[in-house]
Design a protein around this motif. Structure first.
Motif, PDB file in Angstrom:
ATOM      1  N   GLU A  94      60.615  65.086 144.872  1.00  0.00           N
ATOM      2  CA  GLU A  94      60.147  66.375 144.339  1.00  0.00           C
ATOM      3  C   GLU A  94      59.975  67.420 145.430  1.00  0.00           C
ATOM      4  OE1 GLU A  94      56.653  65.931 142.021  1.00  0.00           O
ATOM      5  OE2 GLU A  94      57.553  64.549 140.571  1.00  0.00           O
ATOM      6  N   GLU A  95      59.420  67.002 146.554  1.00  0.00           N
ATOM      7  CA  GLU A  95      59.178  67.961 147.637  1.00  0.00           C
ATOM      8  C   GLU A  95      60.482  68.511 148.188  1.00  0.00           C
ATOM      9  OE1 GLU A  95      56.959  68.142 152.007  1.00  0.00           O
ATOM     10  OE2 GLU A  95      56.639  66.432 150.666  1.00  0.00           O
ATOM     11  N   THR A  96      61.479  67.640 148.341  1.00  0.00           N
ATOM     12  CA  THR A  96      62.767  68.078 148.865  1.00  0.00           C
ATOM     13  C   THR A  96      63.463  69.024 147.903  1.00  0.00           C
ATOM     14  OG1 THR A  96      63.011  65.988 150.064  1.00  0.00           O
ATOM     15  CG2 THR A  96      65.000  67.285 149.709  1.00  0.00           C
ATOM     16  N   ILE A  97      63.410  68.694 146.596  1.00  0.00           N
ATOM     17  CA  ILE A  97      64.029  69.556 145.591  1.00  0.00           C
ATOM     18  C   ILE A  97      63.331  70.904 145.559  1.00  0.00           C
ATOM     19  CG2 ILE A  97      64.367  69.861 143.115  1.00  0.00           C
ATOM     20  CD1 ILE A  97      64.822  66.852 142.912  1.00  0.00           C
ATOM     21  N   SER A  98      62.011  70.907 145.652  1.00  0.00           N
ATOM     22  CA  SER A  98      61.255  72.158 145.639  1.00  0.00           C
ATOM     23  C   SER A  98      61.658  73.048 146.803  1.00  0.00           C
ATOM     24  CB  SER A  98      59.755  71.858 145.702  1.00  0.00           C
ATOM     25  OG  SER A  98      59.013  73.052 145.734  1.00  0.00           O
ATOM     26  N   ARG A  99      61.813  72.448 147.972  1.00  0.00           N
ATOM     27  CA  ARG A  99      62.217  73.240 149.135  1.00  0.00           C
ATOM     28  C   ARG A  99      63.650  73.753 148.984  1.00  0.00           C
ATOM     29  NH1 ARG A  99      65.285  73.587 153.175  1.00  0.00           N
ATOM     30  NH2 ARG A  99      64.653  74.616 155.120  1.00  0.00           N
ATOM     31  N   ALA A 100      64.523  72.919 148.419  1.00  0.00           N
ATOM     32  CA  ALA A 100      65.930  73.299 148.282  1.00  0.00           C
ATOM     33  C   ALA A 100      66.104  74.534 147.422  1.00  0.00           C
ATOM     34  CB  ALA A 100      66.729  72.140 147.691  1.00  0.00           C
ATOM     35  N   PHE A 101      65.204  74.720 146.454  1.00  0.00           N
ATOM     36  CA  PHE A 101      65.333  75.862 145.555  1.00  0.00           C
ATOM     37  C   PHE A 101      64.301  76.950 145.832  1.00  0.00           C
ATOM     38  CE2 PHE A 101      67.527  72.442 143.358  1.00  0.00           C
ATOM     39  CZ  PHE A 101      68.721  73.073 143.040  1.00  0.00           C
ATOM     40  N   SER A 102      63.706  76.903 147.023  1.00  0.00           N
ATOM     41  CA  SER A 102      62.869  78.009 147.486  1.00  0.00           C
ATOM     42  C   SER A 102      63.781  79.070 148.105  1.00  0.00           C
ATOM     43  CB  SER A 102      61.871  77.518 148.538  1.00  0.00           C
ATOM     44  OG  SER A 102      62.568  77.120 149.725  1.00  0.00           O
ATOM     45  N   ASN A 103      63.229  80.242 148.367  1.00  0.00           N
ATOM     46  CA  ASN A 103      64.041  81.291 148.990  1.00  0.00           C
ATOM     47  C   ASN A 103      64.600  80.856 150.336  1.00  0.00           C
ATOM     48  OD1 ASN A 103      63.520  82.917 146.812  1.00  0.00           O
ATOM     49  ND2 ASN A 103      62.056  84.249 147.862  1.00  0.00           N
ATOM     50  N   GLU A 104      63.878  79.976 151.028  1.00  0.00           N
ATOM     51  CA  GLU A 104      64.360  79.500 152.325  1.00  0.00           C
ATOM     52  C   GLU A 104      65.480  78.475 152.162  1.00  0.00           C
ATOM     53  OE1 GLU A 104      60.652  81.390 152.510  1.00  0.00           O
ATOM     54  OE2 GLU A 104      61.098  79.534 151.422  1.00  0.00           O
ATOM     55  N   GLY A 105      65.411  77.698 151.072  1.00  0.00           N
ATOM     56  CA  GLY A 105      66.383  76.631 150.909  1.00  0.00           C
ATOM     57  C   GLY A 105      67.643  77.022 150.174  1.00  0.00           C
ATOM     58  N   LEU A 106      67.597  78.052 149.346  1.00  0.00           N
ATOM     59  CA  LEU A 106      68.752  78.419 148.532  1.00  0.00           C
ATOM     60  C   LEU A 106      70.020  78.679 149.339  1.00  0.00           C
ATOM     61  CD1 LEU A 106      66.965  80.692 145.892  1.00  0.00           C
ATOM     62  CD2 LEU A 106      68.216  78.580 145.400  1.00  0.00           C
ATOM     63  N   PRO A 107      69.934  79.385 150.487  1.00  0.00           N
ATOM     64  CA  PRO A 107      71.175  79.620 151.248  1.00  0.00           C
ATOM     65  C   PRO A 107      71.804  78.342 151.800  1.00  0.00           C
ATOM     66  CG  PRO A 107      69.439  81.157 151.914  1.00  0.00           C
ATOM     67  CD  PRO A 107      68.789  80.101 151.076  1.00  0.00           C
ATOM     68  N   GLU A 108      71.045  77.234 151.806  1.00  0.00           N
ATOM     69  CA  GLU A 108      71.549  75.984 152.368  1.00  0.00           C
ATOM     70  C   GLU A 108      72.140  75.049 151.310  1.00  0.00           C
ATOM     71  OE1 GLU A 108      68.341  74.220 154.557  1.00  0.00           O
ATOM     72  OE2 GLU A 108      67.863  76.089 155.610  1.00  0.00           O
ATOM     73  N   LEU A 109      72.120  75.457 150.037  1.00  0.00           N
ATOM     74  CA  LEU A 109      72.724  74.631 148.998  1.00  0.00           C
ATOM     75  C   LEU A 109      74.221  74.492 149.244  1.00  0.00           C
ATOM     76  CD1 LEU A 109      71.019  76.104 145.781  1.00  0.00           C
ATOM     77  CD2 LEU A 109      70.450  73.951 146.930  1.00  0.00           C
ATOM     78  N   THR A 110      74.815  73.450 148.677  1.00  0.00           N
ATOM     79  CA  THR A 110      76.260  73.285 148.798  1.00  0.00           C
ATOM     80  C   THR A 110      76.956  74.493 148.181  1.00  0.00           C
ATOM     81  OG1 THR A 110      76.356  72.087 146.706  1.00  0.00           O
ATOM     82  CG2 THR A 110      76.090  70.771 148.706  1.00  0.00           C
ATOM     83  N   SER A 111      78.153  74.782 148.654  1.00  0.00           N
ATOM     84  CA  SER A 111      78.838  76.012 148.260  1.00  0.00           C
ATOM     85  C   SER A 111      79.080  76.096 146.756  1.00  0.00           C
ATOM     86  CB  SER A 111      80.170  76.138 149.007  1.00  0.00           C
ATOM     87  OG  SER A 111      81.008  75.023 148.730  1.00  0.00           O
ATOM     88  N   SER A 112      79.409  74.968 146.118  1.00  0.00           N
ATOM     89  CA  SER A 112      79.676  75.001 144.670  1.00  0.00           C
ATOM     90  C   SER A 112      78.400  75.315 143.888  1.00  0.00           C
ATOM     91  CB  SER A 112      80.274  73.668 144.210  1.00  0.00           C
ATOM     92  OG  SER A 112      79.376  72.596 144.466  1.00  0.00           O
ATOM     93  N   TRP A 113      77.275  74.796 144.335  1.00  0.00           N
ATOM     94  CA  TRP A 113      75.999  75.077 143.680  1.00  0.00           C
ATOM     95  C   TRP A 113      75.623  76.546 143.870  1.00  0.00           C
ATOM     96  CZ3 TRP A 113      71.796  70.729 143.797  1.00  0.00           C
ATOM     97  CH2 TRP A 113      72.381  69.508 143.421  1.00  0.00           C
ATOM     98  N   ARG A 114      75.783  77.032 145.119  1.00  0.00           N
ATOM     99  CA  ARG A 114      75.457  78.436 145.406  1.00  0.00           C
ATOM    100  C   ARG A 114      76.318  79.376 144.578  1.00  0.00           C
ATOM    101  NH1 ARG A 114      76.092  77.402 150.749  1.00  0.00           N
ATOM    102  NH2 ARG A 114      77.748  78.964 150.872  1.00  0.00           N
ATOM    103  N   ARG A 115      77.603  79.085 144.518  1.00  0.00           N
ATOM    104  CA  ARG A 115      78.514  79.956 143.789  1.00  0.00           C
ATOM    105  C   ARG A 115      78.152  80.021 142.307  1.00  0.00           C
ATOM    106  NH1 ARG A 115      82.637  77.874 145.552  1.00  0.00           N
ATOM    107  NH2 ARG A 115      83.108  76.375 143.879  1.00  0.00           N
ATOM    108  N   LEU A 116      77.853  78.882 141.717  1.00  0.00           N
ATOM    109  CA  LEU A 116      77.501  78.843 140.300  1.00  0.00           C
ATOM    110  C   LEU A 116      76.197  79.589 140.036  1.00  0.00           C
ATOM    111  CD1 LEU A 116      78.074  77.913 137.459  1.00  0.00           C
ATOM    112  CD2 LEU A 116      77.128  75.657 138.036  1.00  0.00           C
TER     113      LEU A 116
END
Length: 467
Positions: free
Chosen positions: A379-401
């Motif tokens: 949960e903690e990792t997912i929460s960080r991944a979708f924070s403003n700090e983590g969003l730019p680091e998502l995989t390209s296909s996820w970011r694009r969608l």
């Protein structure tokens, strides 16, 4: 001041102002108001409010309301009848008993609650979007989700009045009259309950009982009217909070309040569109730390269809989408706040499934959606991944969608031709022009706060997920 009004000795209540009359009623029913506060229409952000007459420290009780002074279907004069015929008053809202109580008490000259209810001699001060014209709602609040929510409300209110309240009133013509207790008044009282009622928090289950009730939905406590507590205005950065005890309700200071400052309660973590929809007001968008914008499921699906050309690809996308909707049933949107996604677990699931390869999705289906949890998906990792700090680091296909889904959503605020920055530019220029904002009507200003706050969040999301 309030303390002087409470001491006034006047034989005829008619000589008192509605506020003075209410304060004397508070004395009679045992509502205890601290000498450090007063109720006023001057110096407050809207209508009635509460001001500090002296400095107040954290933990001090501002007022105490005995439970006998609360107005709900169990304390009204018609409570026995409402209890007896409770089964005929079931509705999706659960508000019918309270609304019937208010219909009776509001129009009864002998009502025990008259000094309280006459604070609202009419409901013109309630400016919920349900009282705007449809043209105003659809024009000023396009894309925000408010017009659709209001349309649903109005349909449900009419159905509830016609199918539940009206037949009940017709069976008891000595207490209610359809000529007096009209759909219009019923709708106004719905707005009154939306704006001023409180719901007692659910009691926590014991740990032993919790496991047995994990899959059971609790029925929320019905709303009730809480005199004095409903005088306080709301801000997200509030300084007082209502506490519930078995015998009374208490408004308690939660951080120091200076002399002459307004006392603010909180209605919960409310975005501006929710405040406007439920209460008829907004906070300045920069001040509302709880503001949000939704990315509807439909936007994500529309974004996912971009670039899909073959029938096979469309079939595979359809299967993936069906899986997502089954896994996220009863959800209709992904919610983004000022610091990232507030529904991160749901968004993680959707992006993961929609961006799977054909072989990954086949294996996923074979396992009926169950996978061994990866260490990097807590949960903690997912929460960080979708924070403003983590969003730019998502995989390209996820970011694009996600980027495309935010763009589809943002486009819905405009004229259908504008996209991205263009949709934001007009309201941004208006917000930066103080003279232009000052010339706007009250409804236009509130709609602007809602629109611009949501657009800003969506535009930031596009920036954070661009390639």
């Amino acid at each position: 001041m309030a303390t002087e009004a409470k001491r006034a000795k006047v034989d005829d209540d008619a000589e008192l102002s509605p506020l003075q009359n209410f304060l004397q009623w508070c004395d009679r029913v045992g509502l205890v108001l601290s000498k450090k506060v007063c109720v006023s229409k001057e110096g407050t952000v809207a209508e009635y409010g509460m001001l500090a007459l002296d400095s107040i420290q954290e933990g001090e009780v501002l007022f105490t309301i005995p439970r006998s002074a609360l107005l709900h279907h169990g304390t009204t004069k018609v409570s026995a009848l409402l209890e007896k015929e409770q089964s005929s008053l079931d509705s999706s809202s659960g508000w019918v008993p309270l609304l019937l109580s208010l219909l009776y008490e509001y129009t009864s000259s002998q009502s025990h609650w008259k000094p309280y209810l006459t604070l609202w001699s009419d409901f013109k001060t309630l400016d919920h979007p349900m009282f705007w014209s449809k043209e105003e709602r659809d024009g000023l609040l396009k894309g925000t989700g408010v017009p659709e929510a209001v349309d649903r409300d109005l349909v449900n209110i009419r159905r509830e009045y016609t199918d539940v309240a009206l037949p009940f009133m017709s069976r008891h013509p000595d207490l209610w009259s359809p000529d007096m207790h009209t759909l219009e008044l019923y709708t106004q009282l719905v707005a009154f309950v939306m704006a001023y009622s409180f719901q007692e928090p659910q009691e926590e289950d014991d740990e032993d009982d919790a496991d047995d009730c994990d899959d059971e939905e609790k029925t929320p406590n019905p709303p009730m009217m809480v005199p004095m507590a409903d005088m306080l205005n709301h801000v997200s950065n509030h300084n007082a909070n209502l506490e519930f005890t078995p015998d009374s309700l208490k408004m308690v200071c939660v951080r120091p309040i200076k002399k002459n400052e307004e006392v603010f309660n909180t209605y919960g973590q409310m975005a501006n569109w929710q405040l406007l929809h439920m209460y008829g007001f907004t906070e300045p968008y920069r001040q509302n730390s709880n503001d949000t914008a939704d990315v509807p499921f439909s936007s994500l699906r529309q974004a996912a269809t971009r670039g899909v050309e073959s029938d096979l690809e469309r079939q595979l996308l359809g299967e993936r989408w069906e899986t997502v909707t089954q896994m996220l049933e009863e959800k209709s949107a992904f919610v983004f706040g000022k610091h990232g996604c507030l529904t991160d677990a749901e968004l993680h699931t959707a992006l993961k499934v929609l961006c799977m390869s054909k072989s990954e999705f086949s294996e996923f289906k074979d396992n009926e959606g169950w996978e061994e949890e990866d260490e990097d998906e807590d949960e903690e990792t997912i929460s960080r991944a979708f924070s403003n700090e983590g969003l730019p680091e998502l995989t390209s296909s996820w970011r694009r969608l996600l980027h495309d889904a935010a763009g589809v959503t943002l486009k819905a605020y405009g004229d259908g031709e504008q996209e991205g920055e263009q949709v934001l530019a007009g309201d941004r220029a208006l917000m930066e022009d103080e003279a232009a904002v000052a010339r706007l009507g009250c409804r236009q200003k509130k709609a602007l706060q809602v629109r611009y706050g949501q657009k800003t969040i969506l535009h930031r999301l596009m920036d954070l997920t661009k390639s």
